[in-house]
Scaffold this motif. Structure first.
Motif, PDB file in Angstrom:
ATOM      1  N   LEU A 129      44.078  35.039  42.948  1.00 62.49           N
ATOM      2  CA  LEU A 129      44.292  34.696  41.189  1.00 62.49           C
ATOM      3  C   LEU A 129      45.461  35.622  40.888  1.00 62.49           C
ATOM      4  O   LEU A 129      45.743  36.575  41.696  1.00 62.49           O
ATOM      5  CB  LEU A 129      43.025  35.585  40.593  1.00 62.49           C
ATOM      6  CG  LEU A 129      41.712  34.812  40.846  1.00 62.49           C
ATOM      7  CD1 LEU A 129      41.001  35.019  42.049  1.00 62.49           C
ATOM      8  CD2 LEU A 129      41.002  34.971  39.548  1.00 62.49           C
ATOM      9  N   GLU A 130      45.926  34.977  39.759  1.00 60.10           N
ATOM     10  CA  GLU A 130      47.148  35.718  39.220  1.00 60.10           C
ATOM     11  C   GLU A 130      46.606  36.322  37.962  1.00 60.10           C
ATOM     12  O   GLU A 130      45.787  35.719  37.297  1.00 60.10           O
ATOM     13  CB  GLU A 130      48.306  34.827  38.959  1.00 60.10           C
ATOM     14  CG  GLU A 130      48.935  34.373  40.135  1.00 60.10           C
ATOM     15  CD  GLU A 130      50.198  33.758  40.002  1.00 60.10           C
ATOM     16  OE1 GLU A 130      50.319  33.209  38.742  1.00 60.10           O
ATOM     17  OE2 GLU A 130      50.911  33.290  41.163  1.00 60.10           O
ATOM     18  N   PHE A 131      47.082  37.557  37.454  1.00 57.29           N
ATOM     19  CA  PHE A 131      46.572  38.346  36.063  1.00 57.29           C
ATOM     20  C   PHE A 131      48.043  38.479  35.504  1.00 57.29           C
ATOM     21  O   PHE A 131      49.116  38.816  36.246  1.00 57.29           O
ATOM     22  CB  PHE A 131      46.216  39.745  36.609  1.00 57.29           C
ATOM     23  CG  PHE A 131      44.751  39.445  37.377  1.00 57.29           C
ATOM     24  CD1 PHE A 131      43.611  39.749  36.723  1.00 57.29           C
ATOM     25  CD2 PHE A 131      44.617  39.297  38.814  1.00 57.29           C
ATOM     26  CE1 PHE A 131      42.464  39.447  37.316  1.00 57.29           C
ATOM     27  CE2 PHE A 131      43.491  39.221  39.420  1.00 57.29           C
ATOM     28  CZ  PHE A 131      42.393  39.352  38.435  1.00 57.29           C
ATOM     29  N   THR A 132      47.881  38.443  34.355  1.00 54.09           N
ATOM     30  CA  THR A 132      49.141  39.056  33.556  1.00 54.09           C
ATOM     31  C   THR A 132      49.199  40.343  33.347  1.00 54.09           C
ATOM     32  O   THR A 132      50.165  40.975  32.931  1.00 54.09           O
ATOM     33  CB  THR A 132      48.900  38.349  31.957  1.00 54.09           C
ATOM     34  OG1 THR A 132      47.650  38.606  31.363  1.00 54.09           O
ATOM     35  CG2 THR A 132      48.981  37.112  31.950  1.00 54.09           C
ATOM     36  N   ALA A 179      30.659  45.989  35.746  1.00 51.30           N
ATOM     37  CA  ALA A 179      29.453  45.500  34.999  1.00 51.30           C
ATOM     38  C   ALA A 179      30.170  44.707  33.862  1.00 51.30           C
ATOM     39  O   ALA A 179      29.618  43.521  33.320  1.00 51.30           O
ATOM     40  CB  ALA A 179      28.991  46.736  33.975  1.00 51.30           C
ATOM     41  N   GLY A 180      31.611  44.843  33.680  1.00 48.58           N
ATOM     42  CA  GLY A 180      32.145  43.746  32.705  1.00 48.58           C
ATOM     43  C   GLY A 180      32.635  42.521  33.263  1.00 48.58           C
ATOM     44  O   GLY A 180      32.875  41.484  32.393  1.00 48.58           O
ATOM     45  N   TRP A 181      32.595  42.191  34.517  1.00 44.96           N
ATOM     46  CA  TRP A 181      32.720  40.811  34.987  1.00 44.96           C
ATOM     47  C   TRP A 181      31.922  40.416  36.040  1.00 44.96           C
ATOM     48  O   TRP A 181      31.730  39.331  36.315  1.00 44.96           O
ATOM     49  CB  TRP A 181      34.327  40.998  35.728  1.00 44.96           C
ATOM     50  CG  TRP A 181      34.436  42.008  37.045  1.00 44.96           C
ATOM     51  CD1 TRP A 181      34.831  43.286  37.087  1.00 44.96           C
ATOM     52  CD2 TRP A 181      34.243  41.474  38.097  1.00 44.96           C
ATOM     53  NE1 TRP A 181      34.792  43.806  38.492  1.00 44.96           N
ATOM     54  CE2 TRP A 181      34.296  42.712  39.181  1.00 44.96           C
ATOM     55  CE3 TRP A 181      33.928  40.193  38.875  1.00 44.96           C
ATOM     56  CZ2 TRP A 181      34.215  42.356  40.462  1.00 44.96           C
ATOM     57  CZ3 TRP A 181      33.823  40.421  40.416  1.00 44.96           C
ATOM     58  CH2 TRP A 181      34.020  41.573  41.125  1.00 44.96           C
ATOM     59  N   TRP A 182      31.009  41.368  36.851  1.00 48.86           N
ATOM     60  CA  TRP A 182      30.136  40.865  37.642  1.00 48.86           C
ATOM     61  C   TRP A 182      28.731  41.130  37.430  1.00 48.86           C
ATOM     62  O   TRP A 182      28.077  40.510  36.914  1.00 48.86           O
ATOM     63  CB  TRP A 182      30.476  41.571  39.243  1.00 48.86           C
ATOM     64  CG  TRP A 182      30.041  40.929  40.194  1.00 48.86           C
ATOM     65  CD1 TRP A 182      29.247  39.563  40.402  1.00 48.86           C
ATOM     66  CD2 TRP A 182      29.506  41.264  41.739  1.00 48.86           C
ATOM     67  NE1 TRP A 182      29.035  39.244  41.760  1.00 48.86           N
ATOM     68  CE2 TRP A 182      29.390  40.404  42.303  1.00 48.86           C
ATOM     69  CE3 TRP A 182      30.105  42.482  42.109  1.00 48.86           C
ATOM     70  CZ2 TRP A 182      28.846  40.437  43.948  1.00 48.86           C
ATOM     71  CZ3 TRP A 182      29.779  42.631  43.372  1.00 48.86           C
ATOM     72  CH2 TRP A 182      29.271  41.972  44.297  1.00 48.86           C
ATOM     73  N   THR A 183      28.398  42.464  37.465  1.00 53.71           N
ATOM     74  CA  THR A 183      27.024  42.844  37.086  1.00 53.71           C
ATOM     75  C   THR A 183      26.726  44.149  37.220  1.00 53.71           C
ATOM     76  O   THR A 183      27.751  45.047  37.373  1.00 53.71           O
ATOM     77  CB  THR A 183      26.041  42.229  37.945  1.00 53.71           C
ATOM     78  OG1 THR A 183      24.580  42.460  37.586  1.00 53.71           O
ATOM     79  CG2 THR A 183      26.061  43.124  39.702  1.00 53.71           C
ATOM     80  N   ASP A 184      25.588  44.982  36.365  1.00 49.04           N
ATOM     81  CA  ASP A 184      25.429  46.235  36.304  1.00 49.04           C
ATOM     82  C   ASP A 184      25.493  47.003  37.852  1.00 49.04           C
ATOM     83  O   ASP A 184      24.863  46.414  38.816  1.00 49.04           O
ATOM     84  CB  ASP A 184      24.091  46.378  35.684  1.00 49.04           C
ATOM     85  CG  ASP A 184      24.108  46.015  34.191  1.00 49.04           C
ATOM     86  OD1 ASP A 184      25.231  46.246  33.737  1.00 49.04           O
ATOM     87  OD2 ASP A 184      22.877  45.799  33.756  1.00 49.04           O
ATOM     88  N   ALA A 185      25.999  48.177  37.869  1.00 52.38           N
ATOM     89  CA  ALA A 185      26.025  48.830  39.101  1.00 52.38           C
ATOM     90  C   ALA A 185      25.828  50.313  38.816  1.00 52.38           C
ATOM     91  O   ALA A 185      26.064  50.801  37.722  1.00 52.38           O
ATOM     92  CB  ALA A 185      27.387  48.605  39.705  1.00 52.38           C
ATOM     93  N   THR A 186      25.536  50.959  39.741  1.00 57.18           N
ATOM     94  CA  THR A 186      25.338  52.446  39.980  1.00 57.18           C
ATOM     95  C   THR A 186      25.939  52.889  41.280  1.00 57.18           C
ATOM     96  O   THR A 186      26.182  51.945  41.914  1.00 57.18           O
ATOM     97  CB  THR A 186      23.770  52.861  39.975  1.00 57.18           C
ATOM     98  OG1 THR A 186      23.250  52.393  41.126  1.00 57.18           O
ATOM     99  CG2 THR A 186      23.131  52.496  38.846  1.00 57.18           C
ATOM    100  N   GLY A 187      26.313  54.182  41.030  1.00 51.75           N
ATOM    101  CA  GLY A 187      26.911  54.820  42.432  1.00 51.75           C
ATOM    102  C   GLY A 187      28.503  55.178  41.987  1.00 51.75           C
ATOM    103  O   GLY A 187      28.742  55.460  40.925  1.00 51.75           O
ATOM    104  N   PHE A 191      32.779  34.326  39.137  1.00 50.36           N
ATOM    105  CA  PHE A 191      32.872  35.716  38.715  1.00 50.36           C
ATOM    106  C   PHE A 191      34.419  36.210  39.280  1.00 50.36           C
ATOM    107  O   PHE A 191      34.817  37.044  38.591  1.00 50.36           O
ATOM    108  CB  PHE A 191      31.921  36.655  39.845  1.00 50.36           C
ATOM    109  CG  PHE A 191      30.578  36.490  39.317  1.00 50.36           C
ATOM    110  CD1 PHE A 191      30.161  36.879  37.821  1.00 50.36           C
ATOM    111  CD2 PHE A 191      29.710  36.007  39.958  1.00 50.36           C
ATOM    112  CE1 PHE A 191      28.706  36.766  37.355  1.00 50.36           C
ATOM    113  CE2 PHE A 191      27.930  35.908  39.798  1.00 50.36           C
ATOM    114  CZ  PHE A 191      27.808  36.151  38.290  1.00 50.36           C
ATOM    115  N   LEU A 192      35.064  35.546  40.067  1.00 55.67           N
ATOM    116  CA  LEU A 192      36.529  35.854  40.097  1.00 55.67           C
ATOM    117  C   LEU A 192      37.162  35.650  38.862  1.00 55.67           C
ATOM    118  O   LEU A 192      38.101  36.523  38.284  1.00 55.67           O
ATOM    119  CB  LEU A 192      37.116  35.271  41.350  1.00 55.67           C
ATOM    120  CG  LEU A 192      36.545  35.749  42.533  1.00 55.67           C
ATOM    121  CD1 LEU A 192      37.120  35.143  43.730  1.00 55.67           C
ATOM    122  CD2 LEU A 192      36.963  37.526  42.729  1.00 55.67           C
ATOM    123  N   PRO A 193      37.114  34.334  38.209  1.00 54.04           N
ATOM    124  CA  PRO A 193      37.842  34.268  36.866  1.00 54.04           C
ATOM    125  C   PRO A 193      37.178  35.183  35.793  1.00 54.04           C
ATOM    126  O   PRO A 193      37.928  35.527  34.893  1.00 54.04           O
ATOM    127  CB  PRO A 193      37.398  32.647  36.523  1.00 54.04           C
ATOM    128  CG  PRO A 193      37.309  31.927  37.970  1.00 54.04           C
ATOM    129  CD  PRO A 193      36.830  33.211  38.902  1.00 54.04           C
TER     130      PRO A 193
END
Length: 168
Positions: A17-20, A37-45, A131-133
């Motif tokens: 993937l390319e990002f600006t 959490a903003g792009w995949w899912t809630d996480a802890t750790g 999830f990558l996009p």
């Protein structure tokens, strides 16, 4: 993104993937709890080197990832366990980041061990293809499409309809 047409049976899932946005912004989205959490899912750790992350996908059983490396150019996790998808245990997820001359960045993604021979491949590929996009959207706009977001729910419902139609 990769194509099913050129994937060999023993080839790991890969995508580019390319990002600006610069690599530092992508790195933050991969190593902070708020970021993932903003792009995949809630996480802890702890997303830092040697840390352990627990990702939650709608149940109390987390996908447990050891953070093998977390540098500005490489983030690598090894899945220690995930009961709903036992094929993930022992697989390695790698995000290799490089700057582009225009100030953006490129991400080379690999999920080593996620091959077409693995039972969950189609479902997991569908997930990464979403999830990558979502990661790119989150990094570039501040708004991704993580787990249980309306676009994710639509994706999973469409997948379930395709499965149902294929079984009849």
């Amino acid at each position: 993104m990769n194509s099913d047409l050129d994937v060999q049976p023993d080839e790991d899932y890969r995508a580019t993937l390319e990002f600006t946005a610069p690599p530092e912004a992508v790195f933050a989205a991969l190593t902070t709890l708020r970021g993932v959490a903003g792009w995949w899912t809630d996480a802890t750790g702890d997303g830092g080197p040697g840390g352990e992350l627990r990702f939650f996908f709608g149940d109390d059983v987390p996908a447990v990832m050891r953070v093998d490396e977390a540098t500005p150019t490489l983030v690598r996790w090894t899945c220690l366990s995930y009961a709903p998808l036992p094929d993930w245990a022992g697989t390695t997820i790698t995000f290799a980041l490089s700057p582009r001359s225009d100030g953006g960045s490129e991400l080379a993604f690999q999920h080593r061990g996620l091959t077409p021979q693995v039972e969950c491949y189609a479902m997991c590929k569908d997930g990464w293809d979403h999830f990558l996009p979502s990661l790119r959207a989150y990094v570039e706009t501040g708004q991704g499409n993580p787990w249980e977001s309306p676009p994710d729910l639509e994706r999973r419902e469409a997948r379930d309809r395709r499965r149902s139609a294929a079984s009849h």
